[in-house]
Design a protein around this motif. Sequence first.
Motif, PDB file in Angstrom:
ATOM      1  N   SER A 130       4.741  -0.854   9.158  1.00 34.61           N
ATOM      2  CA  SER A 130       3.618   0.385   9.150  1.00 34.61           C
ATOM      3  C   SER A 130       3.022   0.531   7.914  1.00 34.61           C
ATOM      4  CB  SER A 130       4.170   1.685   9.648  1.00 34.61           C
ATOM      5  OG  SER A 130       5.552   1.991   9.058  1.00 34.61           O
ATOM      6  N   LEU A 131       3.526  -0.176   6.844  1.00 38.56           N
ATOM      7  CA  LEU A 131       3.093  -0.135   5.330  1.00 38.56           C
ATOM      8  C   LEU A 131       2.738  -1.499   5.104  1.00 38.56           C
ATOM      9  CD1 LEU A 131       6.044   1.803   3.810  1.00 38.56           C
ATOM     10  CD2 LEU A 131       3.759   2.747   4.413  1.00 38.56           C
ATOM     11  N   ASN A 132       1.438  -1.431   4.538  1.00 39.85           N
ATOM     12  CA  ASN A 132       0.888  -2.658   3.970  1.00 39.85           C
ATOM     13  C   ASN A 132      -0.032  -2.365   2.896  1.00 39.85           C
ATOM     14  OD1 ASN A 132       1.382  -5.169   5.831  1.00 39.85           O
ATOM     15  ND2 ASN A 132       1.303  -3.576   7.229  1.00 39.85           N
ATOM     16  N   PHE A 133      -0.237  -3.116   1.863  1.00 37.97           N
ATOM     17  CA  PHE A 133      -1.067  -2.883   0.739  1.00 37.97           C
ATOM     18  C   PHE A 133      -2.389  -3.402   1.011  1.00 37.97           C
ATOM     19  CE2 PHE A 133       2.113  -1.145  -1.892  1.00 37.97           C
ATOM     20  CZ  PHE A 133       1.457  -0.426  -2.854  1.00 37.97           C
ATOM     21  N   SER A 134      -3.560  -2.800   0.764  1.00 39.14           N
ATOM     22  CA  SER A 134      -4.884  -3.212   0.913  1.00 39.14           C
ATOM     23  C   SER A 134      -5.539  -4.196  -0.389  1.00 39.14           C
ATOM     24  CB  SER A 134      -5.993  -2.085   1.286  1.00 39.14           C
ATOM     25  OG  SER A 134      -7.384  -2.647   0.885  1.00 39.14           O
ATOM     26  N   PRO A 135      -5.688  -5.479  -0.069  1.00 43.24           N
ATOM     27  CA  PRO A 135      -6.129  -6.306  -1.191  1.00 43.24           C
ATOM     28  C   PRO A 135      -7.583  -5.763  -1.611  1.00 43.24           C
ATOM     29  CG  PRO A 135      -6.444  -7.401   0.947  1.00 43.24           C
ATOM     30  CD  PRO A 135      -5.685  -6.275   1.317  1.00 43.24           C
ATOM     31  N   GLU A 136      -8.242  -5.010  -0.899  1.00 41.46           N
ATOM     32  CA  GLU A 136      -9.520  -4.601  -1.005  1.00 41.46           C
ATOM     33  C   GLU A 136      -9.520  -3.431  -2.113  1.00 41.46           C
ATOM     34  OE1 GLU A 136     -12.755  -4.943   2.365  1.00 41.46           O
ATOM     35  OE2 GLU A 136     -11.035  -3.803   3.012  1.00 41.46           O
ATOM     36  N   THR A 137      -8.653  -2.223  -1.801  1.00 44.21           N
ATOM     37  CA  THR A 137      -8.504  -1.010  -2.597  1.00 44.21           C
ATOM     38  C   THR A 137      -7.348  -0.908  -3.517  1.00 44.21           C
ATOM     39  OG1 THR A 137      -7.530   0.162  -0.905  1.00 44.21           O
ATOM     40  CG2 THR A 137      -9.821   0.240  -0.674  1.00 44.21           C
ATOM     41  N   GLY A 138      -6.323  -1.964  -3.249  1.00 46.13           N
ATOM     42  CA  GLY A 138      -5.148  -1.749  -3.964  1.00 46.13           C
ATOM     43  C   GLY A 138      -4.331  -0.533  -3.568  1.00 46.13           C
ATOM     44  N   LYS A 139      -4.629   0.187  -2.524  1.00 45.61           N
ATOM     45  CA  LYS A 139      -3.814   1.275  -1.825  1.00 45.61           C
ATOM     46  C   LYS A 139      -2.843   0.897  -0.823  1.00 45.61           C
ATOM     47  CE  LYS A 139      -7.591   4.539  -2.847  1.00 45.61           C
ATOM     48  NZ  LYS A 139      -8.566   5.463  -2.252  1.00 45.61           N
ATOM     49  N   LEU A 140      -1.836   1.823  -0.641  1.00 41.81           N
ATOM     50  CA  LEU A 140      -0.904   1.597   0.297  1.00 41.81           C
ATOM     51  C   LEU A 140      -1.486   1.982   1.645  1.00 41.81           C
ATOM     52  CD1 LEU A 140       2.112   1.078   1.087  1.00 41.81           C
ATOM     53  CD2 LEU A 140       2.715   3.204   0.436  1.00 41.81           C
ATOM     54  N   VAL A 141      -1.399   1.266   2.787  1.00 39.63           N
ATOM     55  CA  VAL A 141      -1.869   1.598   3.969  1.00 39.63           C
ATOM     56  C   VAL A 141      -0.733   2.035   4.948  1.00 39.63           C
ATOM     57  CG1 VAL A 141      -3.490   1.178   5.877  1.00 39.63           C
ATOM     58  CG2 VAL A 141      -4.211   0.273   3.480  1.00 39.63           C
ATOM     59  N   LEU A 142      -0.855   3.449   5.537  1.00 39.69           N
ATOM     60  CA  LEU A 142       0.279   3.717   6.337  1.00 39.69           C
ATOM     61  C   LEU A 142      -0.336   3.745   7.872  1.00 39.69           C
ATOM     62  CD1 LEU A 142       2.866   4.998   7.603  1.00 39.69           C
ATOM     63  CD2 LEU A 142       1.730   7.001   6.655  1.00 39.69           C
ATOM     64  N   THR A 143       0.154   3.010   8.901  1.00 37.89           N
ATOM     65  CA  THR A 143      -0.339   3.042  10.151  1.00 37.89           C
ATOM     66  C   THR A 143       0.518   3.884  11.129  1.00 37.89           C
ATOM     67  OG1 THR A 143       0.485   0.874  10.491  1.00 37.89           O
ATOM     68  CG2 THR A 143      -1.738   0.949  10.075  1.00 37.89           C
ATOM     69  N   SER A 144       0.005   4.789  11.628  1.00 34.04           N
ATOM     70  CA  SER A 144       0.914   5.817  12.216  1.00 34.04           C
ATOM     71  C   SER A 144       0.608   6.097  13.748  1.00 34.04           C
ATOM     72  CB  SER A 144       0.576   7.263  11.506  1.00 34.04           C
ATOM     73  OG  SER A 144       1.284   8.574  12.033  1.00 34.04           O
ATOM     74  N   GLY A 145       1.354   5.919  14.607  1.00 36.48           N
ATOM     75  CA  GLY A 145       1.150   6.049  15.925  1.00 36.48           C
ATOM     76  C   GLY A 145       0.957   7.645  16.422  1.00 36.48           C
ATOM     77  N   ASP A 146       0.590   7.760  17.666  1.00 27.62           N
ATOM     78  CA  ASP A 146       0.103   9.232  18.058  1.00 27.62           C
ATOM     79  C   ASP A 146       1.321  10.274  18.360  1.00 27.62           C
ATOM     80  OD1 ASP A 146       1.370   8.595  20.405  1.00 27.62           O
ATOM     81  OD2 ASP A 146      -0.641   8.307  21.633  1.00 27.62           O
ATOM     82  N   GLY A 147       2.413   9.739  17.984  1.00 29.89           N
ATOM     83  CA  GLY A 147       3.369  10.582  18.163  1.00 29.89           C
ATOM     84  C   GLY A 147       4.358  10.602  19.162  1.00 29.89           C
ATOM     85  N   GLY A 148       3.966   9.760  20.373  1.00 30.03           N
ATOM     86  CA  GLY A 148       4.782   9.264  21.631  1.00 30.03           C
ATOM     87  C   GLY A 148       4.607   9.914  22.871  1.00 30.03           C
ATOM     88  N   ALA A 149       5.613   9.408  23.727  1.00 27.93           N
ATOM     89  CA  ALA A 149       5.848  10.300  25.166  1.00 27.93           C
ATOM     90  C   ALA A 149       4.492  10.000  26.008  1.00 27.93           C
ATOM     91  CB  ALA A 149       6.039  11.583  24.979  1.00 27.93           C
ATOM     92  N   GLY A 150       3.753   9.120  25.861  1.00 33.37           N
ATOM     93  CA  GLY A 150       2.526   8.763  26.728  1.00 33.37           C
ATOM     94  C   GLY A 150       1.390   9.646  26.922  1.00 33.37           C
ATOM     95  N   TYR A 151       0.343   8.960  26.863  1.00 31.97           N
ATOM     96  CA  TYR A 151      -1.034   9.820  27.124  1.00 31.97           C
ATOM     97  C   TYR A 151      -1.407  10.661  26.096  1.00 31.97           C
ATOM     98  CZ  TYR A 151      -0.671   7.879  31.980  1.00 31.97           C
ATOM     99  OH  TYR A 151      -0.952   7.111  33.128  1.00 31.97           O
TER     100      TYR A 151
END
Length: 470
Positions: A168-189
């Motif tokens: 869920s953490l990766n650095f953007s080579p475009e902006t130099g910023k840390l990118v956090l990818t966050s799911g919707d919280g779970g449990a379906g739908y």
Amino acid sequence: MRKVKVRLRPIVSRINLPTVLKTAILPGESTERLFIATQPGEIFYIGNGDVRTFLDIRPQIIKLGTSGGYDERGLLGLAFHPGFSYNGLFYLHYSVAGTQGPGALSERFQPDPCDPKTLNLRWTNREAHYDHIDTVEEWILQANGQPQKRRTLLNVRRPFYNHNGVNSLNFSPETGKLVLTSGDGGAGYDHFNLSQDNMEIAGKIIEIDVVKNTNISNPPAVTRFNELPAPIQETLTVIAKGVRNIPGISFQRLFNQYVKYIGNVGQDLAESIFSFVHYKPIPVTQLIQASLRNIEPDQEGFINFGWRGWEGAFPTSIIKGCSANPTLDEKIIAYYDEAVITSVKRLPPLTSYFHQDPRPDKFEGTALTGVQPYMGDEIPALTGSVVFTDLARHEESRPPVRGVLAYTRVRTDGKLNDYRIIETDDHFGSQSAYYVSLGTNLDQTRLYLGVYGSTKVTDFNQGTIFEIVP
């Protein structure tokens, strides 16, 4: 697309469930090392042919697998600062020990289009009704070789135990910023429609400026952007919303620009991979100002993957058995109005694969677990393509289970593309082999596959890391 067959070359075995595979150059060295983060909280690296421990935070991870052994919490993200080889900075995303709560709902949920209250649930009493807290932290590798935590960037309450993202953490080579990818919280739908709500942290792709406002070291645990202290708000921009669950973001350099790839794990119909080049992130401060004024922010160039109204290329559906014909399924659009509203705002997928697929040269998927571009030339048929992994073939419900490796390409006309299975040699015999993670090296010329013998995080030491080779 051509038929491709590869070998899986084992690198290390008997490790716990691997969530992140990536390489970095240690300070004082010139050679890339393969780092392996495991869900229970260990980080290893391969040094001179042996496995060495880089960091072990197992005591800081929430107790995993308390309900049957399966879990989606734990050590979820590891990212190395672009200057790691000289500044030693790296970043972790994990579920914090001692934060277990009762969850946001007391019973199982499914939307009912005939019952409006199931379509408009609200997450209330959030300080008491949540499952756990996830944290994003900055660490430094000290001169003595010992990692040390420097500060906390975010603390986020999560409503349920699943859909926290992984890799869920990766650095953007475009902006130099840390990118956090966050799911919707779970449990379906996406019960509470968090992924489409501009104020919710859940269901978003967020850039964090790790250089800005570094004096705040322990922010409060929140669920919404407007609950954050102003100096933290100023470090954040939002790239995208409409995320269900996501195995990270990857960047492929083509000439003077980067193609971004995102995999969105599906509900019942399809697993989807998206790609985009141009985007216009929205500063969190602008989102908050628009919310206070009760207006829509300018979303020109903002990415929306469409969830919860859309599952890849399809309106989100509830699948029920047909009473008149048990061999068929009835598919009911779960959120018709939302599907209409987001139909022109959403980004169509690059490709999708399905949980049910009658075509003889395809497979029936379970859950997307990794997406990586391949820019190497050792496997020429894959050069420039996008490789992805699925946890297990859906039709293989009895052991031994096998994961799947496949690839696709971006079409020049931008339309939906098909995919092709990558054939592999089989190391596993009677042992199940779930494909749980996919990684690459710094220049994307190597691919690494994480395989586990179980879906339970409480079944230890069943992991093997392979390099995918010709």
